[in-house]
Design a protein around this motif. Sequence first.
Motif, PDB file in Angstrom:
ATOM      1  N   VAL B 131       0.848  -1.190   0.000  1.00 44.96           N
ATOM      2  CA  VAL B 131       0.000   0.000   0.000  1.00 44.96           C
ATOM      3  C   VAL B 131       0.882   1.239   0.000  1.00 44.96           C
ATOM      4  CG1 VAL B 131      -1.714   1.314   1.318  1.00 44.96           C
ATOM      5  CG2 VAL B 131      -1.905  -1.172   1.145  1.00 44.96           C
ATOM      6  N   MET B 132       0.539   2.171  -0.864  1.00 47.56           N
ATOM      7  CA  MET B 132       1.271   3.428  -0.977  1.00 47.56           C
ATOM      8  C   MET B 132       0.695   4.416   0.040  1.00 47.56           C
ATOM      9  SD  MET B 132       2.111   5.384  -4.565  1.00 47.56           S
ATOM     10  CE  MET B 132       0.502   6.061  -4.983  1.00 47.56           C
ATOM     11  N   ILE B 133       1.531   4.819   0.990  1.00 48.43           N
ATOM     12  CA  ILE B 133       1.122   5.797   1.998  1.00 48.43           C
ATOM     13  C   ILE B 133       1.944   7.066   1.785  1.00 48.43           C
ATOM     14  CG2 ILE B 133       1.166   6.338   4.479  1.00 48.43           C
ATOM     15  CD1 ILE B 133       0.730   3.393   5.094  1.00 48.43           C
ATOM     16  N   PHE B 134       1.291   8.217   1.825  1.00 47.93           N
ATOM     17  CA  PHE B 134       2.017   9.482   1.842  1.00 47.93           C
ATOM     18  C   PHE B 134       1.965  10.018   3.262  1.00 47.93           C
ATOM     19  CE2 PHE B 134       0.790   8.922  -2.509  1.00 47.93           C
ATOM     20  CZ  PHE B 134       1.958   9.239  -3.179  1.00 47.93           C
ATOM     21  N   SER B 135       3.136  10.203   3.824  1.00 53.46           N
ATOM     22  CA  SER B 135       3.220  10.605   5.222  1.00 53.46           C
ATOM     23  C   SER B 135       3.999  11.906   5.286  1.00 53.46           C
ATOM     24  CB  SER B 135       3.919   9.496   6.019  1.00 53.46           C
ATOM     25  OG  SER B 135       3.830   9.727   7.401  1.00 53.46           O
ATOM     26  N   GLY B 136       3.322  12.974   5.634  1.00 56.63           N
ATOM     27  CA  GLY B 136       3.965  14.277   5.699  1.00 56.63           C
ATOM     28  C   GLY B 136       3.517  15.020   6.934  1.00 56.63           C
ATOM     29  N   PRO B 137       4.010  16.238   7.119  1.00 52.03           N
ATOM     30  CA  PRO B 137       3.641  16.962   8.330  1.00 52.03           C
ATOM     31  C   PRO B 137       2.161  17.307   8.422  1.00 52.03           C
ATOM     32  CG  PRO B 137       5.079  18.281   6.890  1.00 52.03           C
ATOM     33  CD  PRO B 137       5.026  16.915   6.323  1.00 52.03           C
ATOM     34  N   ARG B 138       1.485  17.557   7.307  1.00 46.44           N
ATOM     35  CA  ARG B 138       0.077  17.951   7.364  1.00 46.44           C
ATOM     36  C   ARG B 138      -0.866  16.853   6.902  1.00 46.44           C
ATOM     37  NH1 ARG B 138      -1.301  22.939   4.245  1.00 46.44           N
ATOM     38  NH2 ARG B 138      -3.041  23.137   5.692  1.00 46.44           N
ATOM     39  N   VAL B 139      -0.428  16.029   5.951  1.00 46.73           N
ATOM     40  CA  VAL B 139      -1.313  14.993   5.402  1.00 46.73           C
ATOM     41  C   VAL B 139      -0.667  13.618   5.528  1.00 46.73           C
ATOM     42  CG1 VAL B 139      -2.213  14.067   3.222  1.00 46.73           C
ATOM     43  CG2 VAL B 139      -2.638  16.445   3.821  1.00 46.73           C
ATOM     44  N   ARG B 140      -1.447  12.675   6.033  1.00 49.64           N
ATOM     45  CA  ARG B 140      -1.067  11.256   6.044  1.00 49.64           C
ATOM     46  C   ARG B 140      -2.211  10.505   5.382  1.00 49.64           C
ATOM     47  NH1 ARG B 140       0.412  14.142   9.881  1.00 49.64           N
ATOM     48  NH2 ARG B 140      -1.683  14.056  10.761  1.00 49.64           N
ATOM     49  N   THR B 141      -1.900   9.889   4.241  1.00 46.77           N
ATOM     50  CA  THR B 141      -2.980   9.299   3.446  1.00 46.77           C
ATOM     51  C   THR B 141      -2.471   8.081   2.685  1.00 46.77           C
ATOM     52  OG1 THR B 141      -4.723   9.831   1.836  1.00 46.77           O
ATOM     53  CG2 THR B 141      -2.543  10.781   1.424  1.00 46.77           C
ATOM     54  N   ALA B 142      -3.360   7.137   2.441  1.00 51.96           N
ATOM     55  CA  ALA B 142      -3.033   5.963   1.640  1.00 51.96           C
ATOM     56  C   ALA B 142      -4.068   5.852   0.539  1.00 51.96           C
ATOM     57  CB  ALA B 142      -3.071   4.710   2.509  1.00 51.96           C
ATOM     58  N   CYS B 143      -3.711   5.141  -0.557  1.00 58.81           N
ATOM     59  CA  CYS B 143      -4.729   4.918  -1.589  1.00 58.81           C
ATOM     60  C   CYS B 143      -4.882   3.429  -1.853  1.00 58.81           C
ATOM     61  CB  CYS B 143      -4.440   5.701  -2.867  1.00 58.81           C
ATOM     62  SG  CYS B 143      -2.781   5.635  -3.490  1.00 58.81           S
ATOM     63  N   VAL B 144      -6.131   3.040  -2.076  1.00 59.82           N
ATOM     64  CA  VAL B 144      -6.469   1.624  -2.233  1.00 59.82           C
ATOM     65  C   VAL B 144      -6.040   1.127  -3.609  1.00 59.82           C
ATOM     66  CG1 VAL B 144      -8.351  -0.048  -2.285  1.00 59.82           C
ATOM     67  CG2 VAL B 144      -8.402   1.841  -0.643  1.00 59.82           C
ATOM     68  N   THR B 145      -6.381   1.874  -4.654  1.00 55.31           N
ATOM     69  CA  THR B 145      -5.865   1.558  -5.985  1.00 55.31           C
ATOM     70  C   THR B 145      -4.725   2.523  -6.253  1.00 55.31           C
ATOM     71  OG1 THR B 145      -7.405   3.052  -7.101  1.00 55.31           O
ATOM     72  CG2 THR B 145      -8.113   0.765  -6.810  1.00 55.31           C
ATOM     73  N   ARG B 146      -3.878   2.183  -7.202  1.00 51.51           N
ATOM     74  CA  ARG B 146      -2.623   2.922  -7.333  1.00 51.51           C
ATOM     75  C   ARG B 146      -2.393   3.276  -8.804  1.00 51.51           C
ATOM     76  NH1 ARG B 146       0.178  -0.716  -4.108  1.00 51.51           N
ATOM     77  NH2 ARG B 146       0.508  -1.933  -5.978  1.00 51.51           N
ATOM     78  N   HIS B 147      -1.573   2.517  -9.472  1.00 51.63           N
ATOM     79  CA  HIS B 147      -1.232   2.853 -10.849  1.00 51.63           C
ATOM     80  C   HIS B 147      -2.068   2.048 -11.825  1.00 51.63           C
ATOM     81  CE1 HIS B 147       2.510   4.285  -8.708  1.00 51.63           C
ATOM     82  NE2 HIS B 147       1.919   5.356  -9.180  1.00 51.63           N
ATOM     83  N   VAL B 148      -3.360   2.414 -11.881  1.00 47.88           N
ATOM     84  CA  VAL B 148      -4.293   1.826 -12.848  1.00 47.88           C
ATOM     85  C   VAL B 148      -5.043   2.977 -13.514  1.00 47.88           C
ATOM     86  CG1 VAL B 148      -4.631  -0.326 -11.558  1.00 47.88           C
ATOM     87  CG2 VAL B 148      -6.144   1.611 -11.122  1.00 47.88           C
TER      88      VAL B 148
END
Lengths: 331, 331
Positions: B131-148
């Motif tokens: 799972v691709m998670i973006f973890s930063g100071p203001r936003v922490r988010t993951a996406c269920v689908t990715r490169h489609v």
Amino acid sequence: MAMPGDKKTDGLPRVAVSAGDSRGVGPEVSLAAVRDPRVLAACRPVLYWHAGLDRPRDAGDVVVCGRGDAGPARAALDCLEASVDAVRAGEAAALVTAPVSKERTAAVLPGFRGHTEWLAGRASVDESDVVMIFSGPRVRTACVTRHVALSAVPGSLSIRDIAWSGLLLWGHLHWELGIASPRLAVCGVNPHASDGGILGHEEERVIAPAVDDLRAAVSRLGGATDLVGPVAADAAYREHVLGRHDGVLAMFHDQATVAAKLADPFLAVNLTAGLPFVRTSPDHGTADDLASTGRADHRSMREAILLAARIASCRSGLRHRLDDLRAALRG
Amino acid sequence: MAMPGDKKTDGLPRVAVSAGDSRGVGPEVSLAAVRDPRVLAACRPVLYWHAGLDRPRDAGDVVVCGRGDAGPARAALDCLEASVDAVRAGEAAALVTAPVSKERTAAVLPGFRGHTEWLAGRASVDESDVVMIFSGPRVRTACVTRHVALSAVPGSLSIRDIAWSGLLLWGHLHWELGIASPRLAVCGVNPHASDGGILGHEEERVIAPAVDDLRAAVSRLGGATDLVGPVAADAAYREHVLGRHDGVLAMFHDQATVAAKLADPFLAVNLTAGLPFVRTSPDHGTADDLASTGRADHRSMREAILLAARIASCRSGLRHRLDDLRAALRG
């Protein structure tokens, strides 16, 4: 040429404000906004208010609408209808709508899908001719598709609709915000704008030809634009807030709204381009949980009125150019 | 229990940094990052560097990879392979990858779709388990689908993948960032999370059941969560940056990446959860136009190394819990 909606009083444009659904925050943010000193310096607001609510004091011009025993959704529709009639009759120069509930409104008016689509119908404009623009201090963006299921987005994209949406965004930036040569980025619909076709083909088949048509149409209007696209949406918005684009054209709802609401919290304004009159609204919904708590934020409503007043005062705005824009796109 | 990858020197974890594609900014941002005082205070970086480039001075540990005459894409792969081997052999506690070009890499390694998918294959992990998670100071988010392609998103959503992605995001927040009871928002895939079914049915059919499964799995792990969803993506991210959610689970790429890149420009980190080792990367691509101009920003690369070092030092991180997480989801 004098146009309907350009009537002024005391040199300031009259702006009709419909109070929205009273189960949500609409009436309170409308009231706070029409009392705001910045609003009063920019326009003469006219508040369209429910008969069933206490008539507000110190709110300037108030038009009471509907029956006192109407439910909140019906009452909101009564205010909306009266305010739109005023704008179409030239009694007000612009319309600002506080939020209604899609679900509750559809229960009293079957088929209702939102202000934007309802207003297009009322103005006898094709739905595909109106474009939702979010115009705020950091982000200015439009989306080609709007309130459709995500599964319908790729099939709904057409070269014409993309070019038309881009042209209205260009016109807003150029004529209404005064940017001489707006620099626009056009997003892809797929991740990374498809990475050269690895992740979809809409970029090559639909979006790239639309960018060419948009460039040609702007040129025919005698305008200039620095146009890039299709580019990855995430990069486009980052470059936009860093000042490298003046506006971003999104392909679908969440590309545009995530960016606008994150970058301009409580300051983004929803502008409906393509109507024969000026219409704006705040970027939030009814927020029922905040109603009557004293915690509702009226800034987006204030900004919506200020932008409406600004555009209403702009005699070369989009609403006067729709025929020219259509001709430019036809080539 | 000592795990591969936990070896330390001087009390600081060793972090392998692959320098990326030299036609882009990878090598220069890698070099700037491994020299950064904040990085040197947090870990011992080991730079995997192309044989064809000048060997950098004052860069600490440098491992020279590949042949001097290899092209930039092949050289980047040589660095990547050597750095992954080091992490899998326990010679480094985490992997940080500077960007490669998907297009150029696919030209020398047919089928290459990105680091994330390539690493999953290398680690014999199913692609749907990472799972691709973006973890930063203001936003922490993951996406269920990715490169489609976007057209494949609605049909690709499954209850299991949504719940698994949410569980990994929860685990990152809880075990790796130390948030006792992470508050999560789960986005809808349609505009306005379908407005009660008016704009699509995935919310009701797939996402809502997944939210239930996710809640149950967290409970089985003995954890707590304040979980809302499916909710409109734009509202979820606005509430997130206002502090009302600790993380947001997106359904597709652009929901997550527009938010992460806008809210945390140059500070977002891409974390691959679900691998048996720690892997992060900056949130940007090769940016060929910035290469060797002196204008490339190394902060996202620096943050990627700092987060990798932090997670590598966390003995209760996700990589040690994958079996527990799978069991919790099975119920």
